[in-house]
Write a protein that holds these residues in place. Structure first.
Motif, PDB file in Angstrom:
ATOM      1  N   ILE A  95       0.834  -1.206   0.000  1.00 30.03           N
ATOM      2  CA  ILE A  95       0.000   0.000   0.000  1.00 30.03           C
ATOM      3  C   ILE A  95       0.870   1.258   0.000  1.00 30.03           C
ATOM      4  O   ILE A  95       0.592   2.230  -0.720  1.00 30.03           O
ATOM      5  CB  ILE A  95      -0.951  -0.004   1.208  1.00 30.03           C
ATOM      6  CG1 ILE A  95      -2.029  -1.085   1.025  1.00 30.03           C
ATOM      7  CG2 ILE A  95      -1.610   1.365   1.382  1.00 30.03           C
ATOM      8  CD1 ILE A  95      -2.907  -1.268   2.242  1.00 30.03           C
ATOM      9  N   ILE A  96       1.956   1.242   0.779  1.00 29.49           N
ATOM     10  CA  ILE A  96       2.863   2.396   0.830  1.00 29.49           C
ATOM     11  C   ILE A  96       3.499   2.633  -0.548  1.00 29.49           C
ATOM     12  O   ILE A  96       3.532   3.765  -1.057  1.00 29.49           O
ATOM     13  CB  ILE A  96       3.949   2.184   1.902  1.00 29.49           C
ATOM     14  CG1 ILE A  96       3.312   2.184   3.292  1.00 29.49           C
ATOM     15  CG2 ILE A  96       5.017   3.272   1.807  1.00 29.49           C
ATOM     16  CD1 ILE A  96       4.276   1.788   4.397  1.00 29.49           C
ATOM     17  N   ILE A  97       3.982   1.551  -1.157  1.00 26.41           N
ATOM     18  CA  ILE A  97       4.603   1.665  -2.484  1.00 26.41           C
ATOM     19  C   ILE A  97       3.576   2.134  -3.511  1.00 26.41           C
ATOM     20  O   ILE A  97       3.865   2.979  -4.373  1.00 26.41           O
ATOM     21  CB  ILE A  97       5.209   0.317  -2.912  1.00 26.41           C
ATOM     22  CG1 ILE A  97       6.297  -0.121  -1.925  1.00 26.41           C
ATOM     23  CG2 ILE A  97       5.798   0.425  -4.315  1.00 26.41           C
ATOM     24  CD1 ILE A  97       7.466   0.823  -1.833  1.00 26.41           C
ATOM     25  N   LEU A  98       2.354   1.597  -3.412  1.00 23.43           N
ATOM     26  CA  LEU A  98       1.275   1.994  -4.326  1.00 23.43           C
ATOM     27  C   LEU A  98       1.014   3.498  -4.229  1.00 23.43           C
ATOM     28  O   LEU A  98       0.936   4.197  -5.249  1.00 23.43           O
ATOM     29  CB  LEU A  98       0.010   1.211  -3.984  1.00 23.43           C
ATOM     30  CG  LEU A  98      -1.318   1.718  -4.564  1.00 23.43           C
ATOM     31  CD1 LEU A  98      -1.294   1.637  -6.073  1.00 23.43           C
ATOM     32  CD2 LEU A  98      -2.484   0.921  -4.006  1.00 23.43           C
ATOM     33  N   CYS A  99       0.876   3.996  -3.018  1.00 23.08           N
ATOM     34  CA  CYS A  99       0.608   5.423  -2.816  1.00 23.08           C
ATOM     35  C   CYS A  99       1.745   6.283  -3.349  1.00 23.08           C
ATOM     36  O   CYS A  99       1.516   7.307  -4.003  1.00 23.08           O
ATOM     37  CB  CYS A  99       0.376   5.719  -1.339  1.00 23.08           C
ATOM     38  SG  CYS A  99      -1.138   4.976  -0.673  1.00 23.08           S
ATOM     39  N   LEU A 100       2.981   5.853  -3.085  1.00 23.56           N
ATOM     40  CA  LEU A 100       4.129   6.610  -3.581  1.00 23.56           C
ATOM     41  C   LEU A 100       4.145   6.664  -5.104  1.00 23.56           C
ATOM     42  O   LEU A 100       4.381   7.717  -5.703  1.00 23.56           O
ATOM     43  CB  LEU A 100       5.430   5.984  -3.064  1.00 23.56           C
ATOM     44  CG  LEU A 100       5.779   6.232  -1.590  1.00 23.56           C
ATOM     45  CD1 LEU A 100       7.009   5.434  -1.187  1.00 23.56           C
ATOM     46  CD2 LEU A 100       6.022   7.725  -1.356  1.00 23.56           C
ATOM     47  N   CYS A 101       3.884   5.510  -5.732  1.00 25.31           N
ATOM     48  CA  CYS A 101       3.883   5.452  -7.205  1.00 25.31           C
ATOM     49  C   CYS A 101       2.832   6.383  -7.791  1.00 25.31           C
ATOM     50  O   CYS A 101       3.111   7.151  -8.723  1.00 25.31           O
ATOM     51  CB  CYS A 101       3.629   4.020  -7.676  1.00 25.31           C
ATOM     52  SG  CYS A 101       5.029   2.905  -7.467  1.00 25.31           S
ATOM     53  N   LEU A 102       1.629   6.323  -7.247  1.00 19.09           N
ATOM     54  CA  LEU A 102       0.538   7.138  -7.788  1.00 19.09           C
ATOM     55  C   LEU A 102       0.772   8.621  -7.521  1.00 19.09           C
ATOM     56  O   LEU A 102       0.574   9.460  -8.411  1.00 19.09           O
ATOM     57  CB  LEU A 102      -0.793   6.685  -7.195  1.00 19.09           C
ATOM     58  CG  LEU A 102      -1.278   5.295  -7.620  1.00 19.09           C
ATOM     59  CD1 LEU A 102      -2.593   4.946  -6.928  1.00 19.09           C
ATOM     60  CD2 LEU A 102      -1.451   5.207  -9.133  1.00 19.09           C
ATOM     61  N   VAL A 103       1.203   8.961  -6.300  1.00 16.64           N
ATOM     62  CA  VAL A 103       1.413  10.375  -5.963  1.00 16.64           C
ATOM     63  C   VAL A 103       2.550  10.965  -6.799  1.00 16.64           C
ATOM     64  O   VAL A 103       2.419  12.041  -7.395  1.00 16.64           O
ATOM     65  CB  VAL A 103       1.713  10.530  -4.457  1.00 16.64           C
ATOM     66  CG1 VAL A 103       2.206  11.945  -4.149  1.00 16.64           C
ATOM     67  CG2 VAL A 103       0.474  10.226  -3.642  1.00 16.64           C
ATOM     68  N   VAL A 104       3.686  10.259  -6.866  1.00 12.29           N
ATOM     69  CA  VAL A 104       4.824  10.770  -7.637  1.00 12.29           C
ATOM     70  C   VAL A 104       4.503  10.789  -9.131  1.00 12.29           C
ATOM     71  O   VAL A 104       4.853  11.736  -9.845  1.00 12.29           O
ATOM     72  CB  VAL A 104       6.083   9.917  -7.362  1.00 12.29           C
ATOM     73  CG1 VAL A 104       7.235  10.381  -8.243  1.00 12.29           C
ATOM     74  CG2 VAL A 104       6.470  10.008  -5.901  1.00 12.29           C
ATOM     75  N   GLY A 105       3.815   9.740  -9.614  1.00 10.61           N
ATOM     76  CA  GLY A 105       3.458   9.686 -11.029  1.00 10.61           C
ATOM     77  C   GLY A 105       2.533  10.821 -11.433  1.00 10.61           C
ATOM     78  O   GLY A 105       2.787  11.528 -12.418  1.00 10.61           O
ATOM     79  N   VAL A 106       1.455  11.011 -10.676  1.00  5.41           N
ATOM     80  CA  VAL A 106       0.509  12.097 -10.987  1.00  5.41           C
ATOM     81  C   VAL A 106       1.183  13.450 -10.794  1.00  5.41           C
ATOM     82  O   VAL A 106       0.989  14.377 -11.600  1.00  5.41           O
ATOM     83  CB  VAL A 106      -0.749  11.979 -10.102  1.00  5.41           C
ATOM     84  CG1 VAL A 106      -1.644  13.194 -10.288  1.00  5.41           C
ATOM     85  CG2 VAL A 106      -1.511  10.703 -10.433  1.00  5.41           C
ATOM     86  N   GLY A 107       1.999  13.575  -9.749  1.00  8.00           N
ATOM     87  CA  GLY A 107       2.710  14.832  -9.507  1.00  8.00           C
ATOM     88  C   GLY A 107       3.664  15.175 -10.636  1.00  8.00           C
ATOM     89  O   GLY A 107       3.751  16.334 -11.068  1.00  8.00           O
ATOM     90  N   THR A 108       4.379  14.167 -11.131  1.00  6.32           N
ATOM     91  CA  THR A 108       5.297  14.383 -12.254  1.00  6.32           C
ATOM     92  C   THR A 108       4.541  14.799 -13.501  1.00  6.32           C
ATOM     93  O   THR A 108       4.970  15.695 -14.237  1.00  6.32           O
ATOM     94  CB  THR A 108       6.097  13.093 -12.534  1.00  6.32           C
ATOM     95  OG1 THR A 108       6.787  12.699 -11.357  1.00  6.32           O
ATOM     96  CG2 THR A 108       7.097  13.312 -13.656  1.00  6.32           C
ATOM     97  N   PHE A 109       3.395  14.162 -13.729  1.00  2.00           N
ATOM     98  CA  PHE A 109       2.577  14.508 -14.891  1.00  2.00           C
ATOM     99  C   PHE A 109       2.105  15.959 -14.806  1.00  2.00           C
ATOM    100  O   PHE A 109       2.186  16.712 -15.783  1.00  2.00           O
ATOM    101  CB  PHE A 109       1.381  13.566 -14.991  1.00  2.00           C
ATOM    102  CG  PHE A 109       0.515  13.797 -16.193  1.00  2.00           C
ATOM    103  CD1 PHE A 109       0.829  13.195 -17.398  1.00  2.00           C
ATOM    104  CD2 PHE A 109      -0.599  14.616 -16.122  1.00  2.00           C
ATOM    105  CE1 PHE A 109       0.047  13.417 -18.519  1.00  2.00           C
ATOM    106  CE2 PHE A 109      -1.393  14.847 -17.226  1.00  2.00           C
ATOM    107  CZ  PHE A 109      -1.063  14.234 -18.440  1.00  2.00           C
ATOM    108  N   ILE A 110       1.620  16.366 -13.640  1.00  2.00           N
ATOM    109  CA  ILE A 110       1.142  17.748 -13.462  1.00  2.00           C
ATOM    110  C   ILE A 110       2.293  18.732 -13.617  1.00  2.00           C
ATOM    111  O   ILE A 110       2.165  19.784 -14.251  1.00  2.00           O
ATOM    112  CB  ILE A 110       0.462  17.907 -12.088  1.00  2.00           C
ATOM    113  CG1 ILE A 110      -0.824  17.063 -12.033  1.00  2.00           C
ATOM    114  CG2 ILE A 110       0.145  19.378 -11.807  1.00  2.00           C
ATOM    115  CD1 ILE A 110      -1.465  17.024 -10.665  1.00  2.00           C
ATOM    116  N   TYR A 111       3.452  18.396 -13.057  1.00  2.00           N
ATOM    117  CA  TYR A 111       4.620  19.273 -13.169  1.00  2.00           C
ATOM    118  C   TYR A 111       5.013  19.470 -14.628  1.00  2.00           C
ATOM    119  O   TYR A 111       5.306  20.593 -15.068  1.00  2.00           O
ATOM    120  CB  TYR A 111       5.793  18.694 -12.381  1.00  2.00           C
ATOM    121  CG  TYR A 111       7.071  19.479 -12.556  1.00  2.00           C
ATOM    122  CD1 TYR A 111       7.283  20.664 -11.859  1.00  2.00           C
ATOM    123  CD2 TYR A 111       8.057  19.035 -13.437  1.00  2.00           C
ATOM    124  CE1 TYR A 111       8.449  21.397 -12.025  1.00  2.00           C
ATOM    125  CE2 TYR A 111       9.226  19.758 -13.612  1.00  2.00           C
ATOM    126  CZ  TYR A 111       9.421  20.935 -12.912  1.00  2.00           C
ATOM    127  OH  TYR A 111      10.569  21.650 -13.099  1.00  2.00           O
TER     128      TYR A 111
END
Length: 500
Positions: A11-27
């Motif tokens: 769950i921790i890895i999942l959250c990190l992947c989604l948060v960093v992935g979406v954050g990178t996309f928005i950036y």
């Protein structure tokens, strides 16, 4: 207990992947474009009347005709070079000093070999930096002017000798556009025209990919804006990279005028009044030459059976927060059969009358992802929109055109591999194109988001297993027993036969 720890870790890895992935996309979507850490852009100063741009550097005034001053490039040894981007194959440079100084110039977007051969009586040190960039070192004396002026080829020398390329709507078709760049370099043209929709939605990461690709073009790339290029902050990024929205240049006795019609897909007026005023003066000065006008949106859509364009309400709808308009603009399936000409029929008539009145030979256009041609009042209109964007228009195919200077009757269409001309294949190719483009533009974000979804599926499977563990174990034991019994029975039946 071990399973619970595994689930918590996942769950921790999942959250990190989604948060960093979406954050990178928005950036990637909202960040501003930076050419490099060692480059500083300067505000565009360009006079379209004589296609000139001026900048003051080290007590020297640098003026370029047929190009613009783009910025300052810092070298590893601390030196600074003034970057000039050519808008024409043979820009003229004038340096006037008030004090003695050494000026370094980087002229990009030219064919260095062709440019140097066209300069006569010039002893300035020159170095070929890249396939389309030349460095000049100029020693300026006080109150003296140094002029680097290429010689235009004569009409007698260039008949059939010099050629140029026309293409448009490369947008998110990165693979096809890369192939086209490789092929046109082999043609050795004097310049290349890309008449709009360079990127899909004006985002910095999209312009970065386009800029990286066209940096491989070994000659002058002359561009104009398409409706996709100006989305978001796209216009400001385009201006920083490629300069003015409208300009013109001569090559031998041919005149090429570039216009910005990019607002014409979503606004009533495609070309501003300011441009029309400039264009009429420009065409007057060009009389006696062969004249070519380049812009993105055609005045009329030559296809039959198209419906009225409902997008003019797009601008107001977006301002009022109605996101469906943006979705509709992006949905090419709905818009492909809409009228792709100017929104105002009166402006279309005005434009075509202007072309006829000043004896324009050919108007190069794109916007429709196909090849189409028509003639109106003695003016030829060529639509070439097959440089990589999705193909959903009937009988369309990927292509670019080769034309020869002073040979107005010849235009060779070079076709590239295209998906089969049926809807099922083309929709599949379009989905694949968008998927590849998404990865090319946001590789880190895409990988992280996909990893997140894979982990999410894994968690769902584990959760289902834990909730239904007893029936699943019972089912597995039942299947295992059936398998064991089947093997045993097989040996009894067929093992005895082999003995007999």
């Amino acid at each position: 207990m071990k399973i619970k720890k595994l689930i918590n870790f996942t769950i921790i890895i999942l959250c990190l992947c989604l948060v960093v992935g979406v954050g990178t996309f928005i950036y990637n979507t909202i960040s501003s474009y930076e050419i490099s850490n060692d480059f500083v852009s300067v505000p565009l100063q360009f006079n379209p009347d004589d296609s000139s741009s001026t900048y003051q550097m080290k007590n020297a005034q640098v003026t370029v005709y047929g190009g613009f001053v783009k910025g300052i490039q810092k070298g590893k040894n601390g030196t600074e070079s003034l970057v000039i981007r050519a808008l024409s194959p043979l820009p003229t440079i004038q340096v006037k000093g008030s004090n003695a100084a050494d000026i370094l110039l980087l002229i990009e977007n030219i064919n260095p070999d062709f440019y140097v051969k066209s300069i006569s009586g010039n002893n300035q040190p020159m170095t070929k930096e890249t396939v389309n960039t030349l460095q000049l070192s100029i020693a300026v004396s006080a109150e003296k002017t140094i002029k680097i002026e290429p010689v235009q080829p004569s009409d007698a020398d260039n008949t059939g000798k010099y050629k140029y390329i026309i293409l448009g709507d490369n947008r998110d078709g990165y693979d096809t556009f890369e192939q086209i760049i490789q092929q046109i370099n082999g043609e050795n043209p004097v310049f290349v025209i890309d008449n709009g929709d360079l990127v899909f939605s004006g985002k910095p990461n999209q312009y970065r990919l386009f800029d990286q690709t066209v940096s491989k073009v070994s000659t002058t790339l002359s561009t104009t804006l398409g409706n996709h290029d100006i989305r978001g902050n796209g216009r400001s990024t385009y201006t920083m990279l490629y300069g003015p929205a409208y300009y013109s240049f001569d090559f031998t006795d041919s005149h090429f005028a570039f216009l910005d019609s990019s607002p014409g897909w979503s606004e009533k007026q495609a070309i501003t009044d300011e441009q029309y005023t400039w264009l009429e003066k420009d065409l007057k000065k060009a009389q006696g030459k062969r004249i070519f006008v380049i812009t993105h949106i055609p005045p009329h859509d030559p296809r039959s059976g198209v419906t009225a364009n409902e997008i003019p309400n797009y601008v107001n709808a977006v301002k009022s927060g109605e996101n469906w308009a943006e979705q509709k603009l992006d949905n090419y399936n709905e818009s492909k059969d809409m009228e792709h000409g100017f929104q105002d029929p009166q402006e279309a008539v005005k434009f075509e009358k202007l072309m006829s009145s000043y004896h324009v030979d050919t108007v190069y256009l794109s916007h429709i992802h196909s090849y189409l041609e028509y003639t109106k009042d003695g003016v030829r209109y060529l639509i070439s929109g097959g440089a990589g964007a999705e193909l959903l228009t009937k009988n369309s195919y990927y292509h670019y055109m080769i034309a020869k200077i002073n040979d107005v009757n010849t235009a060779t269409i070079v076709e590239l591999p295209s998906p089969a001309n049926n809807y099922l294949t083309r929709y599949g190719a379009t989905v694949q194109l968008f998927a590849i483009a998404m990865y090319e533009e946001n590789p880190v974000a895409v990988v992280l988001v996909i990893a997140g979804f894979v982990l999410l599926i894994f968690l769902l499977i584990v959760k289902v297993y834990l909730r239904k563990k007893q029936p699943i174990d019972t089912l597995w034991k039942w299947l295992s027993d059936i398998g064991k019994y089947a093997v045993k029975r097989f040996k009894e039946l067929f093992g005895n036969r082999s003995k007999n």
